[in-house]
Design a protein around this motif. Structure first.
Motif, PDB file in Angstrom:
ATOM      1  N   VAL B 173      35.550  36.538  40.604  1.00  0.00           N
ATOM      2  CA  VAL B 173      34.968  37.272  41.730  1.00  0.00           C
ATOM      3  C   VAL B 173      33.560  36.747  41.997  1.00  0.00           C
ATOM      4  O   VAL B 173      32.814  36.443  41.055  1.00  0.00           O
ATOM      5  N   ASP B 174      33.187  36.647  43.265  1.00  0.00           N
ATOM      6  CA  ASP B 174      31.806  36.286  43.597  1.00  0.00           C
ATOM      7  C   ASP B 174      30.862  37.297  42.938  1.00  0.00           C
ATOM      8  O   ASP B 174      31.101  38.518  43.015  1.00  0.00           O
ATOM      9  N   ALA B 175      29.807  36.793  42.322  1.00  0.00           N
ATOM     10  CA  ALA B 175      28.923  37.672  41.544  1.00  0.00           C
ATOM     11  C   ALA B 175      28.372  38.820  42.390  1.00  0.00           C
ATOM     12  O   ALA B 175      28.189  39.932  41.897  1.00  0.00           O
ATOM     13  N   GLY B 176      28.147  38.568  43.651  1.00  0.00           N
ATOM     14  CA  GLY B 176      27.597  39.612  44.506  1.00  0.00           C
ATOM     15  C   GLY B 176      28.622  40.631  44.974  1.00  0.00           C
ATOM     16  O   GLY B 176      28.255  41.611  45.633  1.00  0.00           O
ATOM     17  N   ARG B 177      29.871  40.406  44.631  1.00  0.00           N
ATOM     18  CA  ARG B 177      30.918  41.298  45.121  1.00  0.00           C
ATOM     19  C   ARG B 177      31.558  42.128  44.012  1.00  0.00           C
ATOM     20  O   ARG B 177      32.638  42.694  44.195  1.00  0.00           O
ATOM     21  N   VAL B 178      30.892  42.205  42.876  1.00  0.00           N
ATOM     22  CA  VAL B 178      31.448  42.969  41.752  1.00  0.00           C
ATOM     23  C   VAL B 178      31.629  44.453  42.101  1.00  0.00           C
ATOM     24  O   VAL B 178      32.693  45.025  41.843  1.00  0.00           O
ATOM     25  N   PRO B 179      30.606  45.103  42.679  1.00  0.00           N
ATOM     26  CA  PRO B 179      30.810  46.526  43.013  1.00  0.00           C
ATOM     27  C   PRO B 179      31.994  46.723  43.971  1.00  0.00           C
ATOM     28  O   PRO B 179      32.773  47.664  43.819  1.00  0.00           O
ATOM     29  N   GLY B 180      32.113  45.841  44.942  1.00  0.00           N
ATOM     30  CA  GLY B 180      33.231  45.951  45.887  1.00  0.00           C
ATOM     31  C   GLY B 180      34.565  45.761  45.191  1.00  0.00           C
ATOM     32  O   GLY B 180      35.547  46.433  45.522  1.00  0.00           O
ATOM     33  N   PHE B 181      34.598  44.849  44.212  1.00  0.00           N
ATOM     34  CA  PHE B 181      35.846  44.644  43.481  1.00  0.00           C
ATOM     35  C   PHE B 181      36.202  45.906  42.687  1.00  0.00           C
ATOM     36  O   PHE B 181      37.376  46.289  42.630  1.00  0.00           O
ATOM     37  N   CYS B 182      35.198  46.528  42.072  1.00  0.00           N
ATOM     38  CA  CYS B 182      35.482  47.749  41.305  1.00  0.00           C
ATOM     39  C   CYS B 182      36.040  48.844  42.220  1.00  0.00           C
ATOM     40  O   CYS B 182      36.950  49.594  41.826  1.00  0.00           O
ATOM     41  N   ARG B 183      35.506  48.920  43.427  1.00  0.00           N
ATOM     42  CA  ARG B 183      36.068  49.891  44.376  1.00  0.00           C
ATOM     43  C   ARG B 183      37.500  49.506  44.745  1.00  0.00           C
ATOM     44  O   ARG B 183      38.371  50.368  44.904  1.00  0.00           O
ATOM     45  N   ALA B 184      37.746  48.217  44.837  1.00  0.00           N
ATOM     46  CA  ALA B 184      39.105  47.766  45.152  1.00  0.00           C
ATOM     47  C   ALA B 184      40.080  48.119  44.035  1.00  0.00           C
ATOM     48  O   ALA B 184      41.254  48.405  44.285  1.00  0.00           O
TER      49      ALA B 184
END
Lengths: 65, 225
Positions: B173-184
């Motif tokens: 995952v792109d490092a800046g998109r970790v929170p979004g991935f957790c929501r996913a």
């Protein structure tokens, strides 16, 4: 999930990543978490105490020690 | 023996990052864009207990803050710097490409499970038994659905293990998109009937997406016994 459980999960994930290569070739390894010996079988799906694994007949002591 | 730590794209910065974290002599082989870092380790490798694993991962995490990292595994070792140097030369193009793929990205680990259906009824025949066994070893459709959804929002994905009730997977995952991935993850679990538990750990170095060849890497040890 409490902190201890979170730590255990993280350690399992860490072991999967750091040990997967090489260990899976030979199979079993004992890893101690919070003073309890855990056995990973192929470091994949199953994690159980050594005692339980032996009770279930899925591991032999000679492989673990 | 040299315990191998990682291949990095910025050797000097990586060496500085490790310098304060270990009292071992650093072994630095190669140069940008692919430098191999290791530790002088005259004695046998340590037992892989929690402390040793965390210590090794701590080195990798420190490197992640500094540069792009291709991590070695816990057991990776080499006897001679010359072999490492030759391996780096032979693999240079591949290593650079690999670093390009993981640069700016992290690995997240997801474990998910469904309520187990319990043991199958006693099999009436060998075929029934084997079919039940096969079903128990296949990932549950709800878990596969969740994995598919998460693979769609990550740069790369790997199923590490799966059986009838559990799945462990890794996502790049792109490092800046970790929170979004957790929501996913939450959304995918909610949309996958039967998924009763999930955990996310990380960010990890991209261990599951970097499979450095065994050529130069001589396993230091492969477990007890």
């Amino acid at each position: 999930m409490n902190d201890a459980s979170c730590e255990d999960v993280a350690l399992v994930d860490l072991a999967d990543r750091l040990l997967a290569k090489g260990v899976t070739i030979n199979g079993d390894i004992v890893l101690s978490v919070a003073g309890v010996d855990l056995v990973y079988l192929s470091l994949r799906a199953l994690i159980a105490s050594v005692e339980t694994a032996m009770d279930l007949g899925v591991a032999q002591e000679g492989l673990l020690r | 023996m040299i315990r191998l730590v990682a291949v990095v794209d910025d050797g000097p910065a990586a060496a500085r990052a490790l310098f304060d974290l270990t009292d071992r002599d650093l072994v630095i082989v190669g140069r940008d864009p692919a430098t191999c870092l290791g530790l002088q380790w005259p004695e046998p490798p340590p037992e892989p207990d929690g402390a040793a694993l965390r210590q090794f991962n701590g080195l990798i995490q420190a490197l992640m803050d500094t540069c792009t990292v291709l991590p070695f595994r816990f057991w990776a070792a080499a006897q001679q710097t010359q072999k490492i140097d030759r391996w780096l030369s032979e693999q240079s193009a591949r290593l650079v490409a690999l670093m390009g793929r993981v640069r700016g990205r992290v690995e997240l680990a997801v474990r998910a499970s469904v309520e187990s259906a319990g043991s199958a009824a006693p099999a009436g025949s060998g075929r029934a038994y084997l079919e039940g066994l096969r079903r128990s070893q296949q990932a549950h459709p709800a878990l596969l659905g969740m994995h598919s959804a998460l693979a769609g929002v990550s740069a790369d994905a790997r199923v590490l293990s799966a059986d009838g009730a559990r799945l462990a997977a890794a996502y790049l995952v792109d490092a800046g998109r970790v929170p979004g991935f957790c929501r996913a993850v939450d959304a995918a679990a909610g949309a996958s009937p039967g998924v009763c538990r999930r955990t996310v750990t990380g960010p990890w170095a991209p261990y599951s997406f970097v499979d450095l060849p065994d050529g130069v890497v001589e396993p230091g040890r492969r477990g007890r016994g």
